[in-house]
Design an enzyme around this catalytic site. Structure first.
Site, short mmCIF file in Angstrom:
data_model
loop_
_atom_site.label_atom_id
_atom_site.label_comp_id
_atom_site.label_asym_id
_atom_site.label_seq_id
_atom_site.Cartn_x
_atom_site.Cartn_y
_atom_site.Cartn_z
N GLN A 43 46.69 27.57 39.00
CA GLN A 43 45.71 26.78 37.31
C GLN A 43 46.08 28.47 36.88
OE1 GLN A 43 44.54 22.83 37.84
NE2 GLN A 43 44.72 22.51 39.68
N PRO B 150 37.87 23.54 41.59
CA PRO B 150 39.46 23.46 41.94
C PRO B 150 40.16 24.24 40.60
CG PRO B 150 38.60 21.30 40.65
CD PRO B 150 37.01 21.75 41.17
N SER C 63 40.64 32.45 39.36
CA SER C 63 40.58 33.67 40.37
C SER C 63 39.13 33.43 41.01
CB SER C 63 40.33 34.65 39.63
OG SER C 63 39.27 35.64 40.16
N ILE C 64 39.34 33.70 42.38
CA ILE C 64 38.57 33.98 42.99
C ILE C 64 37.34 34.48 42.80
CG2 ILE C 64 37.98 34.12 45.74
CD1 ILE C 64 41.53 33.76 46.67
N ARG D 1 48.20 24.14 46.14
CA ARG D 1 48.95 24.42 45.89
C ARG D 1 49.69 26.04 46.18
NH1 ARG D 1 50.34 22.34 40.16
NH2 ARG D 1 48.39 23.15 39.74
N LYS E 143 38.85 10.45 43.10
CA LYS E 143 37.55 10.58 41.24
C LYS E 143 37.21 9.05 40.86
CE LYS E 143 39.97 14.82 39.92
NZ LYS E 143 41.27 14.50 40.87
N ILE F 277 41.97 26.86 41.22
CA ILE F 277 42.10 28.55 41.78
C ILE F 277 44.25 28.91 41.74
CG2 ILE F 277 42.47 30.03 44.13
CD1 ILE F 277 39.49 29.81 42.17
#
Ligand code: BMP
Length: 215
Positions: free
Chosen positions: A169, A164, A172-173, A188, A57, A166
């Site tokens: 946090q 990111p 939903s895919i 995670r 980043k 998913i």
């Protein structure tokens, strides 16, 4: 595209997880927790299994940003993540280094966390415009806000969208792939699960299904 966010802090564990999930992932994203604990050489180790995206980043002045990017690519990274809010001079400087290494650059638009809506979201449309103008490979968009992924997708043209945020946090895919993501970044939900291998397989199957359905 399923990118594994390997934010574990133990070198051996990182290698183990990368190895058992490698069949199901397309790249490994390495962030500060792993590099600061295992050393920069972890990038080279992991790159023997899969392409590595160095998620540093980057958000410094162009000169310092170039130095960081140079170290990441010299260490075997295939891609690098830079913050869009740092401005076009920084993003251009990182892209210049990436080009010399045949590497990819991904620009963060707005963070997937709540804080990403405080300041970054107000400028993320402009960040996408800048990323397009500079001609980077892709952008990072928040899987926690499907409506933003849809809007950013529309603005992003040919840029790839990696998302990111998913599962852990809340993203939903299915919703995110439907909104136009080219891939998801998952940490995670894979590495903290009792069976990272099975979880990676399951998530990869879901992503493939969505690609067929929505692309
Ligand atoms: P997890 O699936 O465990 O929530 O991990 C998400 C990964 O993506 C972490 O490495 C985090 O630093 C990164 N990330 C994110 O969660 N949101 C963003 O907006 C940008 C990120 O790089």
């Amino acid at each position: 595209m399923l990118v594994l966010a390997l934010d574990v802090t133990d070198r051996k564990r990182a290698n183990e997880i990368a190895e058992i999930t490698s069949k199901y992932i397309s790249a490994i994203k390495v962030n500060y927790p792993l590099v600061l604990s295992a050393g920069i050489q972890i990038i080279e180790e992991l790159s023997e299994l899969k392409p590595v995206i160095a998620d540093f980043k980057i958000s410094d002045i162009p000169y310092t940003s170039s130095l960081i990017a140079e170290i990441a690519f010299d260490s075997g990274a295939d891609g690098i993540i830079v913050h869009g809010f740092a401005g076009s001079d920084t993003v251009s400087a990182v892209k210049k280094v990436a080009e010399r290494h045949d590497g990819e650059v991904y620009v963060v638009t707005e963070l997937s966390s709540e804080g990403g809506t405080e300041f970054m979201a107000k400028h993320s449309d402009e960040i996408v415009e800048m990323a397009k103008r500079i001609g980077v490979h892709g952008i990072i968009a928040p899987a926690t806000r499907a409506e933003r992924v849809r809007e950013l997708r529309e603005k992003a043209g040919r840029l790839k969208l990696l998302c990111p945020g998913i599962i852990t946090q809340g993203g939903s895919i299915d919703e995110i792939m439907k909104a136009g993501a080219d891939g998801i970044i998952v940490g995670r939900a894979i590495y903290s699960s009792p069976s990272p291998e099975k979880e990676a397989e399951k998530i990869s199957r879901l992503v493939q299904g969505c690609l067929k359905k929505y692309k």
